[in-house]
Design a protein around this motif. Structure first.
Motif, short mmCIF file in Angstrom:
data_model
loop_
_atom_site.label_atom_id
_atom_site.label_comp_id
_atom_site.label_asym_id
_atom_site.label_seq_id
_atom_site.Cartn_x
_atom_site.Cartn_y
_atom_site.Cartn_z
N LYS A 197 37.18 37.32 45.47
CA LYS A 197 36.82 37.96 46.01
C LYS A 197 35.50 38.39 47.16
O LYS A 197 34.62 39.08 46.28
CB LYS A 197 37.97 39.53 45.88
N GLY A 198 35.80 37.69 48.68
CA GLY A 198 34.42 38.15 49.22
C GLY A 198 32.99 37.78 48.91
O GLY A 198 32.30 38.29 48.75
N GLY A 199 33.59 37.02 47.89
CA GLY A 199 32.57 36.05 47.78
C GLY A 199 31.87 36.03 46.26
O GLY A 199 30.47 35.28 46.29
N ASP B 37 30.23 33.68 39.53
CA ASP B 37 29.77 34.16 40.12
C ASP B 37 28.52 33.11 40.56
O ASP B 37 28.89 32.35 41.80
CB ASP B 37 28.30 35.45 40.17
N CYS C 5 33.59 37.22 42.06
CA CYS C 5 34.40 36.85 40.81
C CYS C 5 34.80 38.28 40.74
O CYS C 5 33.94 39.22 39.76
CB CYS C 5 33.85 36.33 39.27
#
Length: 134
Positions: A125-127, A80, A129
């Motif tokens: 996905k979507g900013g 992340d 992990c």
């Protein structure tokens, strides 16, 4: 095709002047467990659309090693907060991000049965992990 970004950790035989840092110190990454972790290298595999981020984590080996359960939150954090920001400038994100920790430097793809290594896979996905089972 595979490309390698980063550096190996080399022993330094010269003295470091006060205020200077070694390449290893400059690549230190903070993780939730507090264990020392340094970025080792990044590998891109275009055939599988996989980006691998490899980190040196000596405390997963030795006399009192940290087990996988203890470092799993560290691996999520590394994906992340370290891996994803380094992928932001790309037109297309990789399908998979693999975070690996190794007790000692290991050449990618070389078997090293005596050196502990942990691996986790994530999908960006979507900013964040999202964990993927291997």
């Amino acid at each position: 095709m595979t490309r390698v970004i980063g550096f190996g950790i080399l022993a330094l035989a010269t003295a470091i002047a006060p205020g200077q840092t070694t390449a290893q110190e400059e690549s230190a990454v903070a993780v939730p467990s507090g264990m020392p972790v340094t970025f080792y290298d990044s590998l891109w595999d275009s055939a599988s659309s996989t980006e691998r981020f490899r980190f040196l984590a000596p405390r997963i080996g030795g006399d009192m090693p940290m087990d996988f359960a203890a470092v799993s939150p560290d691996m999520q954090h590394l994906c992340d907060s370290f891996a994803l920001p380094r992928l932001g400038g790309r037109d297309k994100l990789p399908a998979l991000i693999v975070i690996s920790l190794m007790a000692e430097p290991v050449a990618f793809g070389d078997p090293a049965p005596g050196i502990p290594q942990y691996f986790e896979a994530y999908s960006p996905k979507g900013g964040i992990c999202a964990w993927e089972a291997f």
